[in-house]
Every structure is written in C-alpha cells, then in structure tokens.
Design a protein around this motif. Structure first.
Motif, short mmCIF file in Angstrom:
data_model
loop_
_atom_site.label_atom_id
_atom_site.label_comp_id
_atom_site.label_asym_id
_atom_site.label_seq_id
_atom_site.Cartn_x
_atom_site.Cartn_y
_atom_site.Cartn_z
N VAL A 1 58.98 -7.58 29.16
CA VAL A 1 58.51 -7.67 27.78
C VAL A 1 59.63 -7.21 26.85
N TYR A 2 59.84 -7.99 25.78
CA TYR A 2 60.88 -7.68 24.79
C TYR A 2 60.25 -7.64 23.40
N PRO A 3 60.46 -6.56 22.65
CA PRO A 3 60.00 -6.53 21.27
C PRO A 3 60.94 -7.33 20.37
N PHE A 4 60.40 -7.85 19.27
CA PHE A 4 61.23 -8.53 18.27
C PHE A 4 60.72 -8.17 16.88
N THR A 5 61.55 -8.41 15.91
CA THR A 5 61.14 -8.18 14.52
C THR A 5 61.11 -9.52 13.80
N LYS B 1 54.26 -8.56 18.23
CA LYS B 1 55.68 -8.88 18.05
C LYS B 1 56.48 -8.58 19.33
N THR B 2 56.02 -9.24 20.41
CA THR B 2 56.72 -9.13 21.70
C THR B 2 56.79 -10.51 22.36
N PHE B 3 57.79 -10.66 23.21
CA PHE B 3 57.91 -11.80 24.11
C PHE B 3 57.79 -11.27 25.52
N THR B 4 57.16 -12.06 26.38
CA THR B 4 57.21 -11.78 27.80
C THR B 4 57.97 -12.93 28.45
N VAL B 5 59.04 -12.60 29.13
CA VAL B 5 59.85 -13.60 29.83
C VAL B 5 59.61 -13.40 31.32
N SER B 6 59.33 -14.50 32.01
CA SER B 6 58.99 -14.43 33.43
C SER B 6 59.66 -15.53 34.22
N ASN B 7 59.91 -15.23 35.48
CA ASN B 7 60.29 -16.24 36.46
C ASN B 7 59.62 -15.84 37.78
N ALA B 8 59.96 -16.48 38.86
CA ALA B 8 59.31 -16.19 40.15
C ALA B 8 59.58 -14.78 40.64
N PHE C 1 67.38 -14.29 33.82
CA PHE C 1 66.53 -15.48 33.78
C PHE C 1 67.26 -16.83 33.73
N ALA C 2 68.51 -16.87 33.28
CA ALA C 2 69.21 -18.16 33.21
C ALA C 2 69.36 -18.75 34.61
N GLY C 3 69.24 -20.06 34.70
CA GLY C 3 69.37 -20.72 35.98
C GLY C 3 68.10 -20.67 36.82
N THR C 4 67.02 -20.12 36.25
CA THR C 4 65.73 -20.08 36.95
C THR C 4 64.71 -20.86 36.12
N ASP C 5 63.55 -21.01 36.67
CA ASP C 5 62.45 -21.67 35.96
C ASP C 5 61.72 -20.61 35.12
N ALA C 6 62.39 -20.16 34.08
CA ALA C 6 61.88 -19.06 33.26
C ALA C 6 60.97 -19.57 32.14
N THR C 7 59.95 -18.79 31.85
CA THR C 7 59.03 -19.11 30.75
C THR C 7 58.93 -17.92 29.81
N LEU C 8 58.54 -18.23 28.58
CA LEU C 8 58.39 -17.22 27.54
C LEU C 8 56.98 -17.33 26.98
N THR C 9 56.35 -16.18 26.79
CA THR C 9 55.05 -16.11 26.14
C THR C 9 55.21 -15.19 24.93
N THR C 10 54.76 -15.65 23.78
CA THR C 10 54.90 -14.89 22.55
C THR C 10 53.58 -14.25 22.16
N ASP C 11 53.63 -12.98 21.82
CA ASP C 11 52.50 -12.25 21.26
C ASP C 11 52.87 -11.91 19.82
N LEU C 12 52.43 -12.76 18.89
CA LEU C 12 52.81 -12.56 17.48
C LEU C 12 52.22 -11.28 16.91
N GLU C 13 51.00 -10.96 17.29
CA GLU C 13 50.36 -9.76 16.74
C GLU C 13 51.12 -8.49 17.10
N ASN D 1 52.96 -23.81 18.83
CA ASN D 1 52.96 -23.09 20.10
C ASN D 1 54.32 -22.42 20.30
N PHE D 2 54.32 -21.14 20.57
CA PHE D 2 55.56 -20.39 20.77
C PHE D 2 55.67 -19.86 22.20
N ASN D 3 55.21 -20.67 23.13
CA ASN D 3 55.26 -20.34 24.54
C ASN D 3 55.88 -21.52 25.28
#
Length: 174
Positions: free
Chosen positions: A148-152, A136-143, A122-134, A3-5
């Motif tokens: 969305v961030y692309p990655f390689t 190649k993006t992350f979604t970082v969220s807090n309240a 996001f630091a200092g908050t209740d942040a979460t990350l969701t990975t979309d491998l297909e 799991n990468f979330n």
C-alpha cells in the motif's frame, strides 16, 4: 467518475513528451476516439511495443517529467481513449498535469524512491493497482507481493476527478 484500478504499464524513462504520447501528425483527427491507435506510437524505449503493450493496461508508472513538451489536451485524451485513467510519476509537466485533472484523469506524483521501489518490486510482472480515493492510497499487487502506498491530491483536483473532469464539474456548480 472513471475507474482508477487495473493493470500497470511500466515505462522506465524520464522526459516522455507529448509528441511521444501522441505524435503531432494526428492532431487533426476530428474525434478523441480517432487518436486511440496512435498512443505512445513514437515512444523510444527498448522492448516497448505500443501495439502489444498498451492493450488491457489502465495505469502508467513512469519516471520524471512525464508530459513535457507541447501543451496539448490530445495527450491526456489519447490515454483516456486507451483506458489509461491514471499516470504515476516522480513529477509532471505543469500543463499536462492540469490537463489530466481537467479530463477527470489522475496525475499522481510520488517520491523518486517510491517510484524506484515500484519498478523494483513490480515491473516485468503482471502487476495491478487498486485506488482508494477516500483514504488516498494505492495498493499495488502481483503474484508475489502486495504493498500500500499513500498519495496526495489537492482538494480541487479531487473534485475534478470525482466529477469526471472540468466540464462536468462546471455543469454541476455553475
């Protein structure tokens, strides 16, 4: 595949070495699981308490040169035992990075400006990350916000991740 979330642990420091990830005095443990309570035990970072701050986190976001120092598989193992399957940093020590992928974990490098933005938003908050491998993006969220961030990731490293690590990959191919 792992799991990468999940919830993010922000470690605002560069050059976190393998001795800080798992102190050498524990390398004689006979199982990976025996390493679990010692994760980041020797990390010196103001306000950080490994006994309280690691539980429930699945992702680490940090600065440059994560995993420098001794080349030991125990460092990715202790992260994995604690449910941390992805580390995002500016860059990694080469052997540590490959050990992560060999274990079916992800070591993702992002530009310093993107890492700075992650800390700022996001630091200092209740942040979460969701990975979309297909995609190649992350979604970082807090309240307050979501971004969305692309990655390689190299194709072979992606195959290792999808297989759950080198051993599973080799078993399926050879």
């Amino acid at each position: 595949m792992k799991n990468f979330n999940g919830k993010i642990l922000f470690l605002d420091r560069s050059d976190i070495n393998t001795d800080e990830i798992i102190p050498a005095k524990y390398l004689t443990e006979l199982t990976k699981a025996a390493l679990k309570p010692y994760c980041l035990e020797d990390l010196s970072l103001p306000g950080f308490d490994p006994k309280k701050d690691i539980a429930g986190k699945s992702v680490i976001v940090t600065r440059a040169n994560f995993g420098c120092g001794s080349s030991r598989e125990h460092a990715p193992w202790v992260l994995e035992c604690n449910g941390i399957n992805i580390v995002i940093a500016e860059n990694f020590a080469r052997i540590f990075r490959q050990n992560m992928f060999n274990c079916g974990l992800m070591a993702i490098s992002l530009e310093p400006a993107v890492i700075d933005e992650l800390f700022k938003l996001f630091a200092g908050t209740d942040a979460t990350l969701t990975t979309d491998l297909e995609n190649k993006t992350f979604t970082v969220s807090n309240a307050k916000t979501s971004k969305v961030y692309p990655f390689t990731i190299g194709e072979f490293d992606l195959e290792l991740v999808k297989a759950g690590g080198w051993v599973s990959y080799a078993d399926s191919k050879y």
